[in-house]
Scaffold this motif. Structure first.
Motif, PDB file in Angstrom:
ATOM      1  N   GLY A   1     -23.426 -16.821   2.917  1.00 55.74           N
ATOM      2  CA  GLY A   1     -22.763 -18.039   2.591  1.00 55.74           C
ATOM      3  C   GLY A   1     -22.062 -18.166   1.307  1.00 55.74           C
ATOM      4  N   THR A   2     -22.028 -16.834   0.648  1.00 57.48           N
ATOM      5  CA  THR A   2     -20.936 -16.683  -0.654  1.00 57.48           C
ATOM      6  C   THR A   2     -20.257 -15.519  -0.427  1.00 57.48           C
ATOM      7  N   VAL A   3     -19.218 -15.340  -1.346  1.00 59.12           N
ATOM      8  CA  VAL A   3     -18.330 -14.408  -1.650  1.00 59.12           C
ATOM      9  C   VAL A   3     -18.284 -13.876  -3.082  1.00 59.12           C
ATOM     10  N   HIS A   4     -18.152 -12.839  -3.531  1.00 64.52           N
ATOM     11  CA  HIS A   4     -18.044 -12.709  -5.006  1.00 64.52           C
ATOM     12  C   HIS A   4     -17.162 -11.275  -5.217  1.00 64.52           C
ATOM     13  N   LEU A   5     -16.211 -11.631  -6.129  1.00 68.06           N
ATOM     14  CA  LEU A   5     -15.228 -10.651  -6.552  1.00 68.06           C
ATOM     15  C   LEU A   5     -15.222 -10.307  -7.987  1.00 68.06           C
ATOM     16  N   ASP A   6     -15.535  -9.092  -8.347  1.00 68.43           N
ATOM     17  CA  ASP A   6     -15.436  -8.717  -9.702  1.00 68.43           C
ATOM     18  C   ASP A   6     -14.281  -7.534  -9.817  1.00 68.43           C
ATOM     19  N   LEU A   7     -13.516  -7.726 -10.661  1.00 65.84           N
ATOM     20  CA  LEU A   7     -12.131  -6.964 -10.994  1.00 65.84           C
ATOM     21  C   LEU A   7     -11.819  -6.810 -12.451  1.00 65.84           C
ATOM     22  N   VAL A   8     -11.695  -5.668 -12.662  1.00 64.25           N
ATOM     23  CA  VAL A   8     -11.275  -4.948 -13.919  1.00 64.25           C
ATOM     24  C   VAL A   8      -9.979  -4.256 -13.852  1.00 64.25           C
ATOM     25  N   ASN A   9      -9.161  -4.530 -14.766  1.00 62.11           N
ATOM     26  CA  ASN A   9      -7.825  -3.733 -14.713  1.00 62.11           C
ATOM     27  C   ASN A   9      -7.274  -3.383 -16.273  1.00 62.11           C
ATOM     28  N   SER A  10      -6.594  -2.387 -16.479  1.00 62.20           N
ATOM     29  CA  SER A  10      -6.230  -1.873 -17.757  1.00 62.20           C
ATOM     30  C   SER A  10      -5.013  -2.907 -18.207  1.00 62.20           C
ATOM     31  N   ILE A  11      -4.823  -3.216 -19.331  1.00 56.54           N
ATOM     32  CA  ILE A  11      -3.527  -3.868 -19.856  1.00 56.54           C
ATOM     33  C   ILE A  11      -2.837  -3.063 -20.780  1.00 56.54           C
ATOM     34  N   HIS A  12      -1.571  -3.268 -20.633  1.00 56.76           N
ATOM     35  CA  HIS A  12      -0.391  -2.762 -21.071  1.00 56.76           C
ATOM     36  C   HIS A  12       0.598  -3.602 -21.889  1.00 56.76           C
ATOM     37  N   PRO A  13       1.422  -2.771 -23.066  1.00 59.01           N
ATOM     38  CA  PRO A  13       2.251  -3.769 -23.767  1.00 59.01           C
ATOM     39  C   PRO A  13       3.335  -4.176 -22.772  1.00 59.01           C
ATOM     40  N   LYS A  14       3.443  -5.619 -22.944  1.00 52.98           N
ATOM     41  CA  LYS A  14       4.773  -6.294 -22.172  1.00 52.98           C
ATOM     42  C   LYS A  14       6.033  -5.735 -22.217  1.00 52.98           C
ATOM     43  N   LYS A  15       6.744  -5.739 -21.117  1.00 56.93           N
ATOM     44  CA  LYS A  15       8.216  -5.264 -21.431  1.00 56.93           C
ATOM     45  C   LYS A  15       8.927  -6.472 -22.027  1.00 56.93           C
ATOM     46  N   ILE A  16      10.181  -6.042 -22.798  1.00 56.95           N
ATOM     47  CA  ILE A  16      10.763  -7.061 -23.329  1.00 56.95           C
ATOM     48  C   ILE A  16      11.543  -7.822 -22.017  1.00 56.95           C
ATOM     49  N   THR A  17      11.755  -7.112 -20.915  1.00 55.03           N
ATOM     50  CA  THR A  17      12.565  -7.756 -19.840  1.00 55.03           C
ATOM     51  C   THR A  17      11.476  -9.035 -18.875  1.00 55.03           C
ATOM     52  N   ASP A  18      10.089  -8.880 -19.340  1.00 55.87           N
ATOM     53  CA  ASP A  18       9.173  -9.569 -18.609  1.00 55.87           C
ATOM     54  C   ASP A  18       9.379 -11.082 -18.699  1.00 55.87           C
ATOM     55  N   ASP A  19       9.354 -11.799 -17.495  1.00 58.70           N
ATOM     56  CA  ASP A  19       9.363 -13.028 -17.642  1.00 58.70           C
ATOM     57  C   ASP A  19       8.292 -13.785 -18.125  1.00 58.70           C
ATOM     58  N   PRO A  20       7.946 -14.617 -19.185  1.00 56.52           N
ATOM     59  CA  PRO A  20       6.605 -15.187 -19.707  1.00 56.52           C
ATOM     60  C   PRO A  20       6.125 -16.028 -18.516  1.00 56.52           C
ATOM     61  N   LYS A  21       6.768 -16.794 -17.740  1.00 55.17           N
ATOM     62  CA  LYS A  21       6.341 -17.741 -16.720  1.00 55.17           C
ATOM     63  C   LYS A  21       5.545 -16.712 -15.474  1.00 55.17           C
ATOM     64  N   ASP A  22       6.013 -15.503 -15.384  1.00 51.94           N
ATOM     65  CA  ASP A  22       5.527 -14.745 -14.354  1.00 51.94           C
ATOM     66  C   ASP A  22       4.443 -13.789 -14.900  1.00 51.94           C
ATOM     67  N   GLU A  23       3.588 -14.198 -15.977  1.00 50.43           N
ATOM     68  CA  GLU A  23       2.326 -13.422 -16.570  1.00 50.43           C
ATOM     69  C   GLU A  23       1.203 -13.123 -15.611  1.00 50.43           C
TER      70      GLU A  23
END
Length: 471
Positions: free
Chosen positions: A409-431
């Motif tokens: 009756g339940t579903v569980h998700l655990d997720l870990v990912n690395s973080i890298h410096p943002k690119k200058i061209t990255d759109d803040p709205k698309d974080e």
């Protein structure tokens, strides 16, 4: 009443309109004496008692509903002051001419006009003081401010009534001055102690409060009538009791039901609009278009290196994902196993794309047995997609760890990912890719109180824990 200020400008407009309507109608229907001072019985005296209240009402309308709102919009002080002075001088001159002509006052100054304006200006100053003292952020909500300001309206109205006894019979002034606050008090008493208790199913408590109300208001007059053996207080008490029970309480209950019904409909419609907007934006961004483009390029490169087997498998998985988006994603609920198959296809295609990346480590565990139950579509994939979108760098060491498991009756998700410096061209709205806000809205719509979603990040990693109780 707690979350925002009441529409006091409109409330004040309707209350003052009712007050002046009472004054004007009582003056039209009455002749002769008006309180302490006698009017001339000639035509000017009669019409003065009608036109002076009309002029005062017009001044209130122009000040309260036209000049002040315009000033709050434009902030043009010079224009506001000039119009106020012109209105004051013109209205004062007209009122003075009528008052002297009708022998209402023998003073060289029309004092009741000046007192009326002083009461109005005093009310405006008092309102500014209340806004500074009792409204958020100084207070946690607007409940106290709304209650005090409502009471202030009637307090200043009583002051006004006692200043215009020259224009209206003192009996009318006293009855109106005390009747309106009394009606307001009954309405507030009914809402908080009778109506709300009945709404909560506490009928016995509501009935006791209703009996107490009768003992307080009409009961006092009936008691005086019985003690003094006078018929007038007895009749007044009976009349007040009938008015409360047959008019004020039923009409106010109907108004409360209509109001809260409308508020409920507005909230329901707003919620549906938010869910619809969330679903629409979700459909527009289900899969990152760049991922599809890269996946197809990868399949094309694979087809050049080997004959058909892996390419066919990749194309089959991609086709299955597209079918899922077009057909099953339109449903409210789908089998949980289909959602997990979609996640699995997504991971296989990503691994096909990044299998030669030496800096990337991907570890994912999916349920080995078939999971039972149904789930709203596309609730799991946003977390996985965001991990690939923000957790991969072609230059730095990257890792993604996914653990998806289903229990009874339940579903569980655990997720870990690395973080890298943002690119200058990255759109803040698309974080956040598809967006956790979007996911939360859909969860609140489909699973209110049945999910747990927490995210934690540090300088190098981003953690997601998501648990869902299935229907």
């Amino acid at each position: 009443m707690k979350t925002k200020s009441l529409a006091f400008r409109q409330i004040e407009w309707w209350i003052v309109t009712l007050v002046f309507l009472i004054i004007i109608l009582s003056n039209i229907l009455s002749t002769g004496n008006s309180g302490n001072r006698s009017f001339d019985t000639h035509l000017l005296g009669y019409f003065s008692r009608i036109f002076i209240p009309l002029i005062l009402f017009l001044v209130f309308y122009l000040l309260h509903m036209v000049l002040i709102p315009n000033y709050l919009k434009t902030k043009n002080k010079v224009k506001f002051i000039l119009f106020c002075l012109l209105l004051a001088i013109t209205s004062y001159t007209i009122v003075t001419l009528f008052a002297f002509g009708a022998n209402i006052t023998n003073s060289p100054f029309t004092l009741f006009y000046l007192k009326t304006m002083a009461i109005y200006l005093g009310y405006l100053v008092w309102v500014i003081f209340l806004q500074q003292l009792l409204s958020p952020p100084r207070m946690k909500d607007y409940q106290t401010y709304n209650a005090v300001r409502l009471g202030s309206i009637f307090f200043f109205l009583v002051l006004f009534f006692f200043q215009i006894d020259l224009l209206v019979h003192r009996g009318i002034a006293i009855i109106s001055g005390f009747a309106l606050p009394a009606i307001l008090l009954v309405l507030v008493y009914n809402f908080f102690l009778i109506y709300n208790n009945r709404l909560a199913g506490k009928r016995k408590a509501a009935n006791w409060f209703n009996i107490t109300l009768l003992l307080l208001f009409p009961g006092a007059f009936i008691f005086i009538g019985l003690v003094e053996q006078e018929e007038v207080p007895l009749l007044i008490g009976l009349g007040i009791g009938l008015l409360i029970q047959l008019v004020i309480i039923p009409v106010s209950n109907l108004a409360f039901e209509k109001y809260f019904g409308m508020v409920g409909q507005i909230k329901n419609l707003s919620h549906k609009v938010e869910v619809g907007s969330a679903n629409l934006s979700f459909l527009k961004s289900q899969i990152n278009p760049h991922f599809l483009f890269n996946a197809l390029n990868t399949l094309y490169g694979t087809a050049l290196m080997e004959k058909a087997e892996r390419t066919a498998d990749g194309i089959q998985k991609l086709g299955d994902m597209m079918r899922f988006m077009i057909h099953e994603n339109q449903q409210d609920k789908i089998p949980l196993k289909r959602e997990i198959e979609y996640v699995n296809n997504y991971l296989d295609l990503q691994m096909l794309r990044f299998e030669n990346e030496e800096n990337l480590s991907v570890d994912f565990k999916l349920p080995s047995t078939e999971c039972e139950g149904h789930i709203a579509p596309m609730l799991l994939i946003p977390f996985v997609e965001n991990a690939f979108k923000h957790g991969i760098s072609t230059k730095n060491k990257s890792w993604i760890k996914i653990n998806l498991r289903c229990m009874k009756g339940t579903v569980h998700l655990d997720l870990v990912n690395s973080i890298h410096p943002k690119k200058i061209t990255d759109d803040p709205k698309d974080e956040s890719g598809i967006g956790l806000d979007n996911v939360r809205k859909r969860l609140e719509h489909y699973y209110p109180g049945k999910y747990s979603l927490s995210t934690i990040s540090n300088e190098s990693e981003y953690f997601v824990h998501f648990s869902l109780q299935l229907d």
